[in-house]
Design a protein around this motif. Structure first.
Motif, short mmCIF file in Angstrom:
data_model
loop_
_atom_site.label_atom_id
_atom_site.label_comp_id
_atom_site.label_asym_id
_atom_site.label_seq_id
_atom_site.Cartn_x
_atom_site.Cartn_y
_atom_site.Cartn_z
N LEU A 202 17.73 8.32 98.69
CA LEU A 202 19.06 7.84 99.28
C LEU A 202 20.05 8.74 98.32
O LEU A 202 19.87 9.28 97.35
CB LEU A 202 19.23 6.46 98.42
CG LEU A 202 20.45 5.66 99.07
CD1 LEU A 202 20.48 5.15 100.45
CD2 LEU A 202 20.67 4.45 97.97
N PRO A 203 21.02 9.12 99.12
CA PRO A 203 22.24 10.07 98.47
C PRO A 203 22.85 9.61 97.17
O PRO A 203 22.86 8.15 97.31
CB PRO A 203 23.12 10.15 99.60
CG PRO A 203 22.40 10.13 100.79
CD PRO A 203 21.30 9.10 100.59
N LEU A 204 23.19 10.27 96.37
CA LEU A 204 23.59 9.75 95.04
C LEU A 204 24.96 9.11 95.24
O LEU A 204 25.17 7.89 94.37
CB LEU A 204 24.24 10.91 93.99
CG LEU A 204 24.23 10.59 92.64
CD1 LEU A 204 23.02 9.85 92.13
CD2 LEU A 204 24.36 11.97 91.83
N ALA A 205 25.80 9.26 96.24
CA ALA A 205 26.97 8.47 96.32
C ALA A 205 26.67 6.92 96.93
O ALA A 205 27.11 6.15 96.31
CB ALA A 205 27.75 8.99 97.61
N ASP A 206 25.48 6.71 97.88
CA ASP A 206 25.29 5.37 98.01
C ASP A 206 24.53 4.80 96.78
O ASP A 206 24.73 3.54 96.58
CB ASP A 206 24.12 5.51 99.09
CG ASP A 206 24.81 6.02 100.49
OD1 ASP A 206 25.99 5.71 100.71
OD2 ASP A 206 24.13 6.41 101.21
N VAL A 207 23.81 5.60 95.94
CA VAL A 207 23.30 4.82 94.55
C VAL A 207 24.46 4.24 93.82
O VAL A 207 24.16 3.33 93.16
CB VAL A 207 22.56 6.13 93.93
CG1 VAL A 207 22.15 5.39 92.38
CG2 VAL A 207 21.34 6.21 94.74
N ARG A 208 25.53 5.28 93.63
CA ARG A 208 26.46 4.66 92.83
C ARG A 208 27.35 3.39 93.27
O ARG A 208 27.75 2.53 92.52
CB ARG A 208 27.55 5.89 92.75
CG ARG A 208 27.27 6.82 91.77
CD ARG A 208 27.86 7.89 92.07
NE ARG A 208 27.55 9.22 91.23
CZ ARG A 208 27.85 10.64 91.35
NH1 ARG A 208 28.42 10.69 92.64
NH2 ARG A 208 27.57 11.59 90.55
N ARG A 209 27.03 3.31 94.89
CA ARG A 209 28.03 2.35 95.38
C ARG A 209 26.67 0.91 95.00
O ARG A 209 27.40 -0.12 94.92
CB ARG A 209 27.91 2.63 96.78
CG ARG A 209 28.41 1.11 97.46
CD ARG A 209 28.67 1.47 98.99
NE ARG A 209 27.42 1.93 99.78
CZ ARG A 209 26.40 1.30 100.18
NH1 ARG A 209 26.24 0.11 100.17
NH2 ARG A 209 25.32 1.93 100.59
N MET A 210 25.72 1.11 95.17
CA MET A 210 24.79 0.11 95.13
C MET A 210 24.78 -0.43 93.61
O MET A 210 24.84 -1.69 93.08
CB MET A 210 23.19 0.20 95.64
CG MET A 210 23.17 0.64 96.98
SD MET A 210 21.46 1.28 97.18
CE MET A 210 21.53 1.06 99.00
N ALA A 211 24.75 0.57 92.80
CA ALA A 211 25.17 0.30 91.23
C ALA A 211 26.44 -0.31 90.97
O ALA A 211 26.31 -1.54 89.98
CB ALA A 211 24.95 1.58 90.31
N ALA A 212 27.39 -0.12 91.58
CA ALA A 212 28.52 -1.08 91.32
C ALA A 212 28.26 -2.66 92.04
O ALA A 212 28.88 -3.48 91.36
CB ALA A 212 29.72 -0.04 92.35
N ASP A 213 27.57 -2.73 93.01
CA ASP A 213 27.37 -4.09 93.23
C ASP A 213 26.56 -4.87 92.39
O ASP A 213 26.73 -5.86 91.82
CB ASP A 213 26.44 -3.93 94.70
CG ASP A 213 27.45 -3.46 95.92
OD1 ASP A 213 28.62 -3.72 95.87
OD2 ASP A 213 26.89 -3.17 96.86
N VAL A 214 25.44 -4.14 91.88
CA VAL A 214 24.73 -4.57 90.85
C VAL A 214 25.58 -4.96 89.42
O VAL A 214 25.38 -6.06 88.79
CB VAL A 214 23.54 -3.72 90.22
CG1 VAL A 214 22.71 -4.25 89.14
CG2 VAL A 214 22.43 -3.43 91.46
N TRP A 215 26.41 -4.25 89.13
CA TRP A 215 27.16 -4.25 88.17
C TRP A 215 28.40 -5.51 88.12
O TRP A 215 28.28 -6.36 87.43
CB TRP A 215 27.95 -2.92 87.83
CG TRP A 215 29.03 -2.94 86.85
CD1 TRP A 215 28.84 -2.87 85.47
CD2 TRP A 215 30.43 -3.23 86.96
NE1 TRP A 215 30.07 -3.01 84.77
CE2 TRP A 215 30.98 -3.25 85.55
CE3 TRP A 215 31.28 -3.49 88.05
CZ2 TRP A 215 32.46 -3.21 85.22
CZ3 TRP A 215 32.89 -3.43 87.85
CH2 TRP A 215 33.30 -3.38 86.42
#
Length: 399
Positions: free
Chosen positions: A302-315
């Motif tokens: 997964l591209p890092l940009a999408d990883v950051r978006r998912m991490a924002a959801d988890v956060w």
């Protein structure tokens, strides 16, 4: 009765072998019980090591598992390697101890010798006037203590005082030369640099090393020759791995995974220990689930940009229930989860993307829940191992 004794003897041999994998230098003063097991079963362990192309060296009250390289390579366990500066200090210290004639040495004395040695060779500039360098040096000494090269003779007070101020002797150590000789043995350097002969068939050794050392062999990463060999020898290799470790080999199309059963007498480094009852591991499970759902294939990238978006959801989902560290920002979740999954061998990272390994698939389909009334986050994994043990509930760490 005979069968019971045989099983107990086999279990002791397997435990001794696993102790060697986790701690290649085993001595009578660092691990009396482990040393006793290795010494008692040295013949069998030598046969098992030969299967892997390894050697079991013995000197006085020390054993060392020598992981001799094949064509300059070894099977490197998944996870994060030690800091390079720490490794350099360990090597400098070991070399300086080899020149030291006395049977004891102080922390300050060895620090001075390493500083002069590094400066004289134009190497990494170790500066004991810097607090970080003193802390690293103490970690390097702890490494050598763990390998049996040094044995501490003083308590923590002197050492902690030296770490803070750089004053005093720091600590006193006994030097064990038999362990030092095994630790710094350079006899395998030529093997690392010399290519194998054309008629050497090392496929069994290399694949068995991957299966045992990394506990996860991925057929998709093998070349055609190795993959063909694995197809014909999969059961035999799995049998060897189970016999030597006491573990269970799970064979799938995309991964061959060795699971070692929990044992309090085994080093923690041999056991995955995931998920633990912590907010970080809850976040890691949540990220595995999200990445898995958004990707396909054995290795899920997964591209890092999408990883950051998912991490924002988890956060956002965790909110105030997260620990203070994770509450800082979604970037803190990315950093903490990335480090955790990488050290477990479940994730490979680059500057552009994250890739979950097939082993991470074990932890998908987790049933995560948020305890609104208690301010806790919980999760129940549904992989086979956890189901057999009755499931594992995850609670929040105190922030």
């Amino acid at each position: 009765m005979t069968v019971s004794l045989t099983r107990a003897d086999d279990a002791d041999k397997q435990r001794a072998f696993l102790i060697l994998l986790a701690n290649p230098v085993v001595t009578a003063w660092t691990d009396p019980g482990g040393y006793g097991l290795v010494h008692r079963h040295a013949h069998t362990l030598g046969v098992w090591c030969a299967r892997l192309g390894y050697q079991l060296a013995h000197l006085d009250q020390c054993y060392r598992l020598r992981r001799t390289p094949i064509a300059g390579t070894v099977a490197q366990p998944e996870g994060l390697p030690p800091e390079r500066a720490l490794l350099l200090l360990v090597l400098y210290a070991a070399a300086c101890l080899d020149d030291h004639r006395d049977d004891s040495i102080t922390l300050q004395e060895l620090s001075d010798t390493v500083r002069l040695s590094a400066a004289g060779r134009g190497g990494w500039p170790y500066d004991p006037n810097l607090h970080r360098h003193r802390t690293l040096f103490i970690s390097a000494m702890d490494w050598l203590v763990g390998q049996g090269v040094l044995e501490r003779l003083t308590d923590d007070i002197l050492r902690e005082g030296w770490a803070q101020s750089g004053q005093g002797i720091g600590a006193g150590y006994r030097v064990h030369r038999d362990a030092l000789v095994l630790f710094i043995d350079t006899g395998d350097v030529d093997l690392a640099l010399r290519p194998p002969a054309d008629d050497d068939d090392t496929r069994r050794q290399r694949l068995l090393r991957l299966m045992i050392e990394t506990q996860a062999l991925y057929p998709g990463e093998l070349d055609d020759d190795d993959r063909s060999y694995l197809t014909g020898q999969r059961l035999r290799l799995a049998g060897f791995a189970e016999q030597m470790t006491g573990g269970t080999v799970e064979s799938r199309a995309d991964a061959i995974v060795l699971s070692i059963p929990p044992d309090r007498e085994l080093p923690d480094s041999l056991l995955l220990g995931f998920p633990a009852a912590s907010a970080r591991d809850w976040a890691a499970l949540a990220m595995i689930e999200r990445i898995g759902a958004a990707t396909e294939g054995s290795f899920r990238t997964l591209p890092l940009a999408d990883v950051r978006r998912m991490a924002a959801d988890v956060w956002a989902d965790g909110g105030s229930r997260l620990t203070a560290e994770l509450r800082e920002s979604p970037a803190a979740v990315v950093a903490a989860v990335g480090h955790r999954l990488a050290e477990l061998g479940l994730l490979r990272t680059s500057d552009d993307d994250w890739t979950l390994t097939p082993l991470a698939g074990r932890y998908r389909d987790a049933q995560l829940s948020t305890g609104e009334s208690t301010g806790q986050i919980a999760g129940e994994t549904t992989d086979e191992t956890t189901r057999e043990s009755g499931g594992q509930q995850m609670l929040m760490e105190g922030s």
